[in-house]
Design a protein around this motif. Sequence first.
Motif, short mmCIF file in Angstrom:
data_model
loop_
_atom_site.label_atom_id
_atom_site.label_comp_id
_atom_site.label_asym_id
_atom_site.label_seq_id
_atom_site.Cartn_x
_atom_site.Cartn_y
_atom_site.Cartn_z
N ALA A 71 0.85 -1.19 0.00
CA ALA A 71 0.00 0.00 0.00
C ALA A 71 0.89 1.24 0.00
O ALA A 71 2.11 1.16 0.14
N ILE A 72 0.26 2.41 -0.14
CA ILE A 72 0.98 3.68 -0.12
C ILE A 72 0.71 4.38 1.20
O ILE A 72 -0.43 4.57 1.62
N HIS A 73 1.78 4.76 1.86
CA HIS A 73 1.72 5.49 3.13
C HIS A 73 2.46 6.81 2.92
O HIS A 73 3.61 6.81 2.49
N VAL A 74 1.81 7.92 3.21
CA VAL A 74 2.41 9.23 2.97
C VAL A 74 3.00 9.74 4.29
O VAL A 74 2.28 9.95 5.27
N ALA A 75 4.32 9.89 4.28
CA ALA A 75 5.03 10.35 5.47
C ALA A 75 5.35 11.84 5.35
O ALA A 75 5.57 12.36 4.25
N THR A 76 5.38 12.50 6.49
CA THR A 76 5.85 13.88 6.56
C THR A 76 7.27 13.86 7.10
O THR A 76 7.53 13.30 8.17
N GLN A 123 15.59 15.08 8.03
CA GLN A 123 15.31 13.65 8.05
C GLN A 123 15.60 13.00 6.69
O GLN A 123 16.14 11.89 6.61
N ILE A 124 15.26 13.70 5.60
CA ILE A 124 15.57 13.16 4.27
C ILE A 124 17.08 13.07 4.09
O ILE A 124 17.60 12.09 3.53
N LEU A 140 12.52 4.29 9.57
CA LEU A 140 11.36 4.81 8.86
C LEU A 140 10.06 4.61 9.61
O LEU A 140 9.05 5.26 9.30
N ARG A 141 10.04 3.73 10.59
CA ARG A 141 8.82 3.46 11.34
C ARG A 141 8.38 4.65 12.17
O ARG A 141 7.19 4.78 12.50
N LYS A 142 9.31 5.52 12.53
CA LYS A 142 9.01 6.60 13.47
C LYS A 142 8.43 7.84 12.81
O LYS A 142 8.13 8.82 13.48
N LEU A 143 8.29 7.80 11.51
CA LEU A 143 7.72 8.95 10.81
C LEU A 143 6.21 9.02 11.03
O LEU A 143 5.57 8.03 11.37
N ASN A 144 5.66 10.20 10.84
CA ASN A 144 4.21 10.37 10.90
C ASN A 144 3.61 10.04 9.54
O ASN A 144 4.03 10.60 8.52
#
Length: 672
Positions: free
Chosen positions: A515-520, A525-526, A631-635
């Motif tokens: 699926a697609i999950h949109v992170a901020t 961070q990038i 990457l798990r800690k992103l919103n």
Amino acid sequence: MSHHNQSLSNGLSRRTILLGGAATAGLASFSPFLTFRANAAPNVGELQLVPSKPNPNGSIDKLFLLKGDPLAAPIKRIVAEDGSAVPSPVLKAGERRVLRVLHFNDMHNHITDMHKKKGDTRRLAQMVKLVKEARSNAAKDEAVLFVSAGDDHTGSIFDELMGWSPEEFAADAGYRAYSAAGLDVAAIGNHEFDRGAELLKKGIDTDANFPLLSANVHSSKHMIRDKDYMSAAIAEIKGLRIGLIGLTTNIDTRVGQPEDPTLAVERPLKAIENLLPAVSDISDVVVILSHCGYGEGKHASGKAATERDIGDGDFAVASLASKLSKKPVVVVGGHTHTKLNAQGMDENNLIDGVLITQAQAHGKYLGDIALSIAADQGRENWYNSVTLHPIKKSDKRVKADDPKYASLQQVGDWDSGFEESVVVPLIKALDSKLAEVIGDVATDSLGREAMINSRYVGENALANFMNDAVVARSATFPSGKVDFALFNATGVSSGVAKGALSFKAWYDVMPYADAIHVATMSGRQIHDMLQSNVKRLLRPEEVAKTDMSGFVSRGFLHFSSGIRYEIELGNDAASSKAINITLSGQPIESVLDKTFTIAINTYMALGGYGEAWNSKPIGGGVKGDIVSFDLRKLNYDHTGLVYRNEVIAYIRANKEISEFNGGKLDGRLTIR
């Protein structure tokens, strides 16, 4: 020790390996693990032995399911549900039985592989023919068991019959075919959960006439242990009692998804420690269906071209099992796609008398274990023969006078009745989906070999196209257009040939259910993510010694065109750096505190599991224990959209994949 391979139909007429081990005491008529209590649910430390119906097409005479929680505490008692005494193991003193375990793993729905030019490779139908021969030719004292060690979903066009919601469900092709094939039992693999536990439950309820086992999966919102699946089972065949335990990898199973937030997988060793002694005590032999992977900790085998994190793999499972039981124990493995014991017993796969085997993947082999078991003698006096039977590929272009002809699938090599009555209807249900032309490929630079060889070493043209397509499609997302997109290199599974592009051809590129999950993310961070990414590159000095068609499980990522950077290789991975980074044309140093949105596929959003985007060391052969970006800690905004479906929608809208609309190298990543 000597060894000898047997044909499938010969049973164990010549027994050639004696496995040493300590003798076990004779089985009492009433074990301390066995008691009974009428009409009561099991307490902590108890399991109920509940009669069940075996697959009518299989070999099991009597089937019992073991219900209860094997993770809450060590199992001290096994109780009967109806108040009757639980029978002791069946074999009497002086008796001997042969157990034949025919097995496969990681089929990934490769029931029949379809090819226009070569013809259809009827993988499962070939196995059915071999299994039927083994059952019909079995001696009076020979029990034949047919099992899967898990990952029976995700990987072929047959997956599409499951749909993406219960309303879209048409069939669980794998489980429907296995039921008709006479499969006796299967483990739950990590890819069973790719479309969610709700759809897995639908597939089990609709199409599985055999028990699904996992002793360490728990707490799903949609699937209930002891109802939808079991931790263990007991099978009786021709007077032999077989204990069966299922295990699922706790490293690579998709937990933490919004639609099933409580789904969890405990460490396999905890489940074995709690469960095996009690199961062993009421069994003559124990078969552990371990979808945990060959090895232990960091290990490379099978589909892994470099080391990957296995965790509690089969080495650890077998070693612990040998200490917990004196009975014959076999670990039938999966997950790593490893080919074991193809030429007979490899003593490296015998740990303290416990045998480990695995049959590679995708239906390429049918595994064959034959065990001669004597009552009351544990592992001191049991014999075995092991081998793998190749499943023949189809290539109807090869003529009868060609030396290769005999090794290829010919009429008579498969069970035609099974293929026609079971598989052909599934194929017909897929016909329109398979043949649908979704666009055209306008360039000849995106072929399979080029894409596979470039996915781990630098910029990849097809990954560029996929990520740019998702950014373009995000204009239709409820949450709005994203700035960037990413996808992991291992998810680029093939290439595309110039000409008409079918749904199936694109499915082969993207077989995984992401699926697609949109992170901020902030620019900072990038920046940190890119610094982690460059250390995952397959370096030039590694390429020559790496099988590029295998999985380099380092989690190397590809990005959409808005993220551009260079890799300064340095002397090793630890010293490599991402430099000259720009985000949407701006130097990253000027936007470190600015926020951006980035589309991330499910596997990466959940931390990449063994590919380590989860604060664990990168692994995959990268030296130095380099801690990964998490990457798990992103919103996240969990869109519910499917990555592959959005790319297909983009192809349809644009009518082609071309250099003009993103199918090319554009210098977004350079290496110096």
